[in-house]
Motif scaffolding. Structure first.
Motif, PDB file in Angstrom:
ATOM      1  N   THR A 173     -88.627 -52.246  15.916  1.00 19.47           N
ATOM      2  CA  THR A 173     -87.972 -53.323  15.169  1.00 19.47           C
ATOM      3  C   THR A 173     -86.520 -52.972  14.862  1.00 19.47           C
ATOM      4  OG1 THR A 173     -90.109 -53.877  14.155  1.00 19.47           O
ATOM      5  CG2 THR A 173     -88.133 -54.786  13.121  1.00 19.47           C
ATOM      6  N   HIS A 174     -86.299 -51.715  14.479  1.00 24.73           N
ATOM      7  CA  HIS A 174     -84.960 -51.235  14.144  1.00 24.73           C
ATOM      8  C   HIS A 174     -84.025 -51.378  15.347  1.00 24.73           C
ATOM      9  CE1 HIS A 174     -82.054 -48.966  11.825  1.00 24.73           C
ATOM     10  NE2 HIS A 174     -81.940 -48.052  12.787  1.00 24.73           N
ATOM     11  N   VAL A 175     -84.475 -50.955  16.511  1.00 22.70           N
ATOM     12  CA  VAL A 175     -83.654 -51.050  17.718  1.00 22.70           C
ATOM     13  C   VAL A 175     -83.412 -52.514  18.083  1.00 22.70           C
ATOM     14  CG1 VAL A 175     -83.559 -50.549  20.193  1.00 22.70           C
ATOM     15  CG2 VAL A 175     -84.384 -48.800  18.598  1.00 22.70           C
ATOM     16  N   TYR A 176     -84.451 -53.343  17.947  1.00 18.95           N
ATOM     17  CA  TYR A 176     -84.289 -54.775  18.247  1.00 18.95           C
ATOM     18  C   TYR A 176     -83.231 -55.407  17.342  1.00 18.95           C
ATOM     19  CZ  TYR A 176     -85.069 -59.757  17.749  1.00 18.95           C
ATOM     20  OH  TYR A 176     -84.876 -61.110  17.639  1.00 18.95           O
ATOM     21  N   LEU A 177     -83.286 -55.104  16.044  1.00 16.17           N
ATOM     22  CA  LEU A 177     -82.352 -55.726  15.105  1.00 16.17           C
ATOM     23  C   LEU A 177     -80.918 -55.261  15.334  1.00 16.17           C
ATOM     24  CD1 LEU A 177     -84.458 -55.717  11.807  1.00 16.17           C
ATOM     25  CD2 LEU A 177     -83.892 -57.663  13.269  1.00 16.17           C
ATOM     26  N   LEU A 178     -80.741 -54.118  16.014  1.00 24.88           N
ATOM     27  CA  LEU A 178     -79.394 -53.675  16.362  1.00 24.88           C
ATOM     28  C   LEU A 178     -78.735 -54.618  17.372  1.00 24.88           C
ATOM     29  CD1 LEU A 178     -79.873 -49.806  16.736  1.00 24.88           C
ATOM     30  CD2 LEU A 178     -78.727 -51.009  14.863  1.00 24.88           C
ATOM     31  N   PHE A 184     -74.985 -54.867  19.456  1.00 27.28           N
ATOM     32  CA  PHE A 184     -75.477 -53.497  19.397  1.00 27.28           C
ATOM     33  C   PHE A 184     -74.372 -52.511  19.024  1.00 27.28           C
ATOM     34  CE2 PHE A 184     -76.633 -49.432  21.331  1.00 27.28           C
ATOM     35  CZ  PHE A 184     -77.924 -49.269  20.871  1.00 27.28           C
ATOM     36  N   ARG A 185     -73.239 -52.587  19.702  1.00 29.65           N
ATOM     37  CA  ARG A 185     -72.189 -51.599  19.461  1.00 29.65           C
ATOM     38  C   ARG A 185     -71.615 -51.678  18.056  1.00 29.65           C
ATOM     39  NH1 ARG A 185     -67.904 -50.932  24.269  1.00 29.65           N
ATOM     40  NH2 ARG A 185     -68.078 -53.196  24.459  1.00 29.65           N
ATOM     41  N   SER A 186     -71.476 -52.895  17.539  1.00 27.08           N
ATOM     42  CA  SER A 186     -70.916 -53.041  16.193  1.00 27.08           C
ATOM     43  C   SER A 186     -71.859 -52.495  15.128  1.00 27.08           C
ATOM     44  CB  SER A 186     -70.605 -54.515  15.907  1.00 27.08           C
ATOM     45  OG  SER A 186     -71.797 -55.282  15.838  1.00 27.08           O
ATOM     46  N   MET A 191     -72.525 -45.602  12.439  1.00 26.79           N
ATOM     47  CA  MET A 191     -73.315 -44.387  12.331  1.00 26.79           C
ATOM     48  C   MET A 191     -72.779 -43.282  13.242  1.00 26.79           C
ATOM     49  SD  MET A 191     -75.569 -43.061  10.478  1.00 26.79           S
ATOM     50  CE  MET A 191     -76.279 -44.446   9.601  1.00 26.79           C
ATOM     51  N   VAL A 192     -71.788 -43.619  14.084  1.00 24.53           N
ATOM     52  CA  VAL A 192     -71.108 -42.621  14.915  1.00 24.53           C
ATOM     53  C   VAL A 192     -69.808 -42.183  14.257  1.00 24.53           C
ATOM     54  CG1 VAL A 192     -70.024 -42.176  17.161  1.00 24.53           C
ATOM     55  CG2 VAL A 192     -72.136 -43.515  17.034  1.00 24.53           C
ATOM     56  N   THR A 193     -69.015 -43.157  13.819  1.00 23.54           N
ATOM     57  CA  THR A 193     -67.708 -42.849  13.229  1.00 23.54           C
ATOM     58  C   THR A 193     -67.776 -42.635  11.718  1.00 23.54           C
ATOM     59  OG1 THR A 193     -67.170 -45.181  12.833  1.00 23.54           O
ATOM     60  CG2 THR A 193     -66.627 -44.265  15.005  1.00 23.54           C
ATOM     61  N   GLY A 194     -68.765 -43.256  11.082  1.00 25.22           N
ATOM     62  CA  GLY A 194     -68.870 -43.205   9.627  1.00 25.22           C
ATOM     63  C   GLY A 194     -68.226 -44.390   8.944  1.00 25.22           C
ATOM     64  N   TYR A 195     -67.368 -45.131   9.661  1.00 25.45           N
ATOM     65  CA  TYR A 195     -66.615 -46.231   9.050  1.00 25.45           C
ATOM     66  C   TYR A 195     -67.282 -47.578   9.287  1.00 25.45           C
ATOM     67  CZ  TYR A 195     -62.697 -43.063   8.236  1.00 25.45           C
ATOM     68  OH  TYR A 195     -61.909 -42.042   7.796  1.00 25.45           O
ATOM     69  N   ASP A 196     -67.246 -48.428   8.249  1.00 25.33           N
ATOM     70  CA  ASP A 196     -67.764 -49.780   8.364  1.00 25.33           C
ATOM     71  C   ASP A 196     -66.930 -50.700   7.499  1.00 25.33           C
ATOM     72  OD1 ASP A 196     -69.352 -51.811   9.233  1.00 25.33           O
ATOM     73  OD2 ASP A 196     -71.175 -51.191   8.200  1.00 25.33           O
ATOM     74  N   CYS A 197     -66.975 -51.987   7.814  1.00 25.89           N
ATOM     75  CA  CYS A 197     -66.221 -52.986   7.069  1.00 25.89           C
ATOM     76  C   CYS A 197     -67.086 -53.504   5.916  1.00 25.89           C
ATOM     77  CB  CYS A 197     -65.827 -54.128   8.000  1.00 25.89           C
ATOM     78  SG  CYS A 197     -64.629 -55.270   7.276  1.00 25.89           S
ATOM     79  N   ILE A 198     -66.634 -53.288   4.685  1.00 18.22           N
ATOM     80  CA  ILE A 198     -67.429 -53.680   3.516  1.00 18.22           C
ATOM     81  C   ILE A 198     -66.535 -54.371   2.492  1.00 18.22           C
ATOM     82  CG2 ILE A 198     -69.065 -51.780   3.828  1.00 18.22           C
ATOM     83  CD1 ILE A 198     -67.683 -50.380   1.477  1.00 18.22           C
TER      84      ILE A 198
END
Length: 221
Positions: A173-178, A184-186, A191-198
């Motif tokens: 389910t986790h992979v599907y929701l990605l 998927f990439r966004s 979780m690769v760079t640590g940065y997200d838009c919040i």
């Protein structure tokens, strides 16, 4: 609220996540083999690899639990009812109609209500079940002579298997929701760079600019 790119996943959290992913994949592969789903690995090496991966993952979870409580990050996983049904509706219906998700990440709340409830259930119910049953399974020779040990082993084995299937269902389910929403990439990139838009309140933005400027990307980035 200001929309900023912030480092929300520190290095340890990312390391914990990806190590956990690799170990769970190994455990699923060897576990399915031990239960006769495939015969790609002989029984003996499968048992050894399964045990090693389980002990590595257990050590990672012990460190992660210590980190969660010492940093206060455990609050991210406390479930809340507000917005829960809206998120459930979005995943079940809205996502297929191209609707915008009803939840946006904020500084102190990285997970939407449905994610928080799912992770909470895993950490409080499923993970203890699989670790308790796994350790009892692993130490069976120490208590095999006890009365009723055969029936106890039967129960333990089935609890372990049930918990494993729940985790496998979560992974799928986790992979599907990605793959839904922004793609998927966004979803994987933070979780690769640590940065997200919040979203940040003016107070949170001012605090980060003054005390932790390294966690903020420049506004024009």
């Amino acid at each position: 609220m200001a929309r900023r790119v912030v480092k929300v996943y520190p290095r340890f959290e990312r390391l914990w996540h990806w190590t956990q992913m690799v170990m769970i994949m190994i455990l699923m592969f060897t576990g399915f083999g031990l239960n006769g789903v495939h015969s790609l690995l002989p029984f003996g090496p499968a048992v050894m690899l399964h045990t090693i991966a389980a002990l590595v993952l257990l050590a990672v979870w012990i460190f992660a639990t210590f980190w969660l409580f010492t940093t206060g990050t455990w609050r991210q996983f406390v479930p809340q009812l507000e917005g829960l049904f809206q998120m459930a509706r979005f995943y079940a219906y809205g996502v297929f109609r191209g609707e915008e998700p009803p939840y946006r990440k904020v500084f102190w709340r990285k997970h939407n209500p449905l994610q928080a409830l799912t992770y909470f259930g895993l950490k409080v119910l499923v993970f203890p079940a699989i670790w308790g049953s796994g350790l009892l399974y692993l130490t069976y020779n120490l208590w095999a002579a006890e009365e009723g040990s055969s029936f106890a082993l039967y129960v333990i084995a089935n609890v372990h298997l049930l918990a494993a299937y729940v985790i496998a269902a979560f992974v799928i389910t986790h992979v599907y929701l990605l793959t839904v929403g922004h793609g998927f990439r966004s979803h994987v990139r933070p979780m690769v760079t640590g940065y997200d838009c919040i979203d940040l309140t003016p107070e949170q933005e001012a605090y980060l600019e003054s005390n932790e400027p390294g966690r903020l990307m420049p506004k024009d980035s």
